[in-house]
Design a protein around this motif. Sequence first.
Motif, PDB file in Angstrom:
ATOM      1  N   GLY A  58     -13.724 -37.832  -9.022  1.00  0.00           N
ATOM      2  CA  GLY A  58     -14.639 -38.852  -8.509  1.00  0.00           C
ATOM      3  C   GLY A  58     -15.849 -38.965  -9.419  1.00  0.00           C
ATOM      4  O   GLY A  58     -15.727 -39.181 -10.610  1.00  0.00           O
ATOM      5  N   TYR A  59     -17.030 -38.782  -8.827  1.00  0.00           N
ATOM      6  CA  TYR A  59     -18.263 -38.900  -9.598  1.00  0.00           C
ATOM      7  C   TYR A  59     -19.121 -37.652  -9.380  1.00  0.00           C
ATOM      8  O   TYR A  59     -18.817 -36.832  -8.507  1.00  0.00           O
ATOM      9  N   ILE A  60     -20.175 -37.524 -10.186  1.00  0.00           N
ATOM     10  CA  ILE A  60     -21.040 -36.343 -10.127  1.00  0.00           C
ATOM     11  C   ILE A  60     -21.625 -36.191  -8.718  1.00  0.00           C
ATOM     12  O   ILE A  60     -22.235 -37.114  -8.184  1.00  0.00           O
ATOM     13  N   GLY A  61     -21.421 -35.019  -8.136  1.00  0.00           N
ATOM     14  CA  GLY A  61     -22.010 -34.732  -6.821  1.00  0.00           C
ATOM     15  C   GLY A  61     -21.443 -35.579  -5.698  1.00  0.00           C
ATOM     16  O   GLY A  61     -22.143 -35.854  -4.727  1.00  0.00           O
ATOM     17  N   GLY A  62     -20.193 -36.000  -5.800  1.00  0.00           N
ATOM     18  CA  GLY A  62     -19.626 -36.867  -4.765  1.00  0.00           C
ATOM     19  C   GLY A  62     -18.940 -36.103  -3.637  1.00  0.00           C
ATOM     20  O   GLY A  62     -18.561 -36.682  -2.633  1.00  0.00           O
ATOM     21  N   GLY A  63     -18.755 -34.813  -3.813  1.00  0.00           N
ATOM     22  CA  GLY A  63     -18.108 -34.019  -2.771  1.00  0.00           C
ATOM     23  C   GLY A  63     -19.136 -33.289  -1.932  1.00  0.00           C
ATOM     24  O   GLY A  63     -20.143 -33.874  -1.513  1.00  0.00           O
ATOM     25  N   GLY A  64     -18.900 -32.012  -1.725  1.00  0.00           N
ATOM     26  CA  GLY A  64     -19.793 -31.211  -0.896  1.00  0.00           C
ATOM     27  C   GLY A  64     -21.227 -31.195  -1.399  1.00  0.00           C
ATOM     28  O   GLY A  64     -22.168 -31.123  -0.615  1.00  0.00           O
ATOM     29  N   SER A  65     -21.408 -31.322  -2.723  1.00  0.00           N
ATOM     30  CA  SER A  65     -22.758 -31.264  -3.289  1.00  0.00           C
ATOM     31  C   SER A  65     -23.618 -32.460  -2.892  1.00  0.00           C
ATOM     32  O   SER A  65     -24.840 -32.400  -2.990  1.00  0.00           O
ATOM     33  N   GLY A  66     -22.983 -33.541  -2.483  1.00  0.00           N
ATOM     34  CA  GLY A  66     -23.755 -34.695  -2.042  1.00  0.00           C
ATOM     35  C   GLY A  66     -23.651 -34.923  -0.542  1.00  0.00           C
ATOM     36  O   GLY A  66     -24.219 -35.873  -0.014  1.00  0.00           O
ATOM     37  N   ARG A  67     -22.920 -34.067   0.161  1.00  0.00           N
ATOM     38  CA  ARG A  67     -22.677 -34.273   1.591  1.00  0.00           C
ATOM     39  C   ARG A  67     -23.331 -33.210   2.465  1.00  0.00           C
ATOM     40  O   ARG A  67     -23.318 -33.307   3.683  1.00  0.00           O
ATOM     41  N   ASN A  68     -23.861 -32.161   1.830  1.00  0.00           N
ATOM     42  CA  ASN A  68     -24.450 -31.073   2.611  1.00  0.00           C
ATOM     43  C   ASN A  68     -25.809 -31.502   3.150  1.00  0.00           C
ATOM     44  O   ASN A  68     -26.327 -32.562   2.816  1.00  0.00           O
ATOM     45  N   THR A  69     -26.400 -30.644   3.974  1.00  0.00           N
ATOM     46  CA  THR A  69     -27.691 -30.988   4.558  1.00  0.00           C
ATOM     47  C   THR A  69     -28.849 -30.354   3.783  1.00  0.00           C
ATOM     48  O   THR A  69     -29.956 -30.276   4.292  1.00  0.00           O
ATOM     49  N   ALA A  70     -28.564 -29.880   2.557  1.00  0.00           N
ATOM     50  CA  ALA A  70     -29.604 -29.545   1.572  1.00  0.00           C
ATOM     51  C   ALA A  70     -30.545 -28.427   2.005  1.00  0.00           C
ATOM     52  O   ALA A  70     -31.714 -28.429   1.654  1.00  0.00           O
ATOM     53  N   ILE A  71     -30.028 -27.491   2.779  1.00  0.00           N
ATOM     54  CA  ILE A  71     -30.874 -26.377   3.232  1.00  0.00           C
ATOM     55  C   ILE A  71     -30.653 -25.177   2.310  1.00  0.00           C
ATOM     56  O   ILE A  71     -29.528 -24.861   1.944  1.00  0.00           O
ATOM     57  N   GLY A 360     -22.253 -23.440   0.358  1.00  0.00           N
ATOM     58  CA  GLY A 360     -22.041 -23.562  -1.075  1.00  0.00           C
ATOM     59  C   GLY A 360     -23.231 -24.106  -1.827  1.00  0.00           C
ATOM     60  O   GLY A 360     -23.536 -23.649  -2.926  1.00  0.00           O
ATOM     61  N   PHE A 361     -23.918 -25.090  -1.246  1.00  0.00           N
ATOM     62  CA  PHE A 361     -24.979 -25.722  -2.023  1.00  0.00           C
ATOM     63  C   PHE A 361     -26.104 -24.751  -2.325  1.00  0.00           C
ATOM     64  O   PHE A 361     -26.605 -24.693  -3.440  1.00  0.00           O
ATOM     65  N   LYS A 362     -26.498 -23.972  -1.319  1.00  0.00           N
ATOM     66  CA  LYS A 362     -27.629 -23.067  -1.522  1.00  0.00           C
ATOM     67  C   LYS A 362     -27.320 -21.997  -2.565  1.00  0.00           C
ATOM     68  O   LYS A 362     -28.207 -21.373  -3.109  1.00  0.00           O
ATOM     69  N   ALA A 363     -26.017 -21.784  -2.866  1.00  0.00           N
ATOM     70  CA  ALA A 363     -25.622 -20.749  -3.815  1.00  0.00           C
ATOM     71  C   ALA A 363     -25.314 -21.318  -5.190  1.00  0.00           C
ATOM     72  O   ALA A 363     -24.906 -20.575  -6.077  1.00  0.00           O
ATOM     73  N   GLY A 364     -25.525 -22.617  -5.385  1.00  0.00           N
ATOM     74  CA  GLY A 364     -25.137 -23.257  -6.643  1.00  0.00           C
ATOM     75  C   GLY A 364     -25.664 -22.577  -7.900  1.00  0.00           C
ATOM     76  O   GLY A 364     -24.890 -22.189  -8.773  1.00  0.00           O
TER      77      GLY A 364
END
Lengths: 408, 80
Positions: A58-71, A360-364
Motif C-alpha cells: 500500500g502506502y507509507i503508514g497505511g496499516g497499523g502505523s496509521g490506524r492506532n490511537t497514537a498512545i 506496536g506503535f509505541k515500540a516502533g
Amino acid sequence: MLVRHGLRNRPWPRAWRAPDLRAAYDVVIVGAGVHGLATAYYLARNFGVTNVAVIDKGYIGGGGSGRNTAIVRSNYLTPEGVAFYDRSVKLYEQLAAELNFNVMFSQRGHLTLAHNDSSLRTMRWRAEVNKLQGVDSEVIGPDEIARLVPFMDVSEHTRYPILGALYHPPGGTIRHDAVNWGYARAADAMGVEIHQQTELLGIDVVDDEVVGVTTSRGHISTPVVVNCTAGWSSLISAMAGITLPISTHPLEAAVTEPVKPFLHTVVVSGTLHVYVSQTDRGELVFGASTDSVASYSMRGSLAFCEELAGHVLELMPSLSKLRVLRQWAGLCDMTPDFSPVMGVTPVQGFLVDVGWGTYGFKAGPVSGEAMAELIATGKTPEMIAPFDLARFPEGRLVGEKGAAAVGH
Amino acid sequence: MLLVPCPWCGPRGSAEFRFVGDASSRPDASAPKPDEWRAYLYAQANEADWTTETWYHRAGCRRYFKVERHRVSNEVRSAP
C-alpha cells in the motif's frame, strides 16, 4: 517560507523519492510502517547500511502505523517489557530534533483506571516494577484522579466505581503519521529506497536460506528479508515456510467532533475496554480492546459504537451529547503471551519483527534500533532476546497480559 | 454482528457465542511429544481464507460446534 511557497501555487518538493526497483539489495524490509521505516533508518544511521529496500503493498503508514490511537507509554508489568518500552519513550523524546520533523510528542500523562481490588493490586505491582527500573509510575486515589480529569465520575455508586489508577506522567500521545513520514524522509535522505505499491508475492528459500523475493514489480535478489508487517505477518512468514503463533484480530477505534481542550491526560480502563485522549485539534480519540473473533476484516460496526458509547459515558457522563465523526479498524497480530515475536527464524536470512498486537506503535523506535543491530551485526541484542520465536517451542513465554491486554 | 449458524438453535448473533479458534485436532495423548503439544497450543495457520473453526454457544445450548468462515469477508456457513 512555508507560507510563501503555499501562496505561489507551485508543486511541493517531494519528501522522498519514488525510484525504480533494482535487481538486488543487501536487505529487503517488508512493510513501510513505523517498524519497517525505523529499522531502515537505524540501519543507515547507526551502521551505514543503505543498500536497503522497504517495500509495501500500500502506502507509507497505511496499516497499523496509521490506524492506532497514537498512545506512548512504558509502564508495563514484566522487567523485559518495561526496559524495552522505556527505551522507546526515550527515543521518541528526541525524535523530533533528530529527524527535523515535528512529531508532536505530548507527554501529558497516562492514567490506567482500576475498578476492582485485583486490578488495583496489579497496578501496585506494575508501579513497583516500574519504579525499580527508573520509570515514573505511581498508584493514585480517586481524589487525585478527579483533580487530573475533572469530568470523570469518581463517585462510589457507579456500576464500575473507580478505586484508583496507575499514573504514568511520561506517557502521552504522538502524531503517528508524522513519525512515519519523518522516518521515511530521513531514511530516504541517507539512500534507503522506499517502494510503495510494491506487493510481496513470494520469498525464495534455497536450503533453508533466503536468496530473494518476488514482488508485483519484479524479482529482487537479497540475502536478508525482514518481516515488519502487522495483519499480514502470518501470510508473509508462511511464504518462507515459517508458522507463527499469531492470530489476527481487528481492533476498532473512533473519533468525535472537535471540542475545546478539556482532557489533558490519556485515560484507560481495562475493565470497561476503552481508552480515550484528546487530540490537539480537539477530537476525542477512543479505542477498544481487540475483537475476540479472529478476522482480517477492517469494517466498522454499529455494535462497537454502541458498546463504546456506553463505556465512555460510564466514565464521563457529561460527554453524552458529543457526536462520533468517524470510526475505523486496524489489524492486530495477537500472540499467546501479549509480547512480540522478534529476531531470527529457522530460515537463515528471514527475520521477523511481528506479533505486535495492540502495542506496536509505541515500540516502533526501539524495535527499529534493535532489529537494525541484529541485521548489521548478526547478533541478537539482549533487549529483544526474550522475544524470540523459539520461546514458544521451548515454553518460556513472557506474560505481559496484565499490562498489554487492553492498556494503551 | 455475525450470524452464527448453531446446529441446535439456528442462526443467532455472535454476541451469544464464544469464538474458540481454529478447529485443530489434538495430538495423541497416549504418546505425548512436547513439540507436537506446543505446536497444538501456540501455532496458528491464521489464513486469510475459508477456515474451519470451533464456536461455543455460551448463552444458548452450550454446545461446541464447527462452522466455516471466511476470515476476510466474515461470511459464515455451516461446516459439512
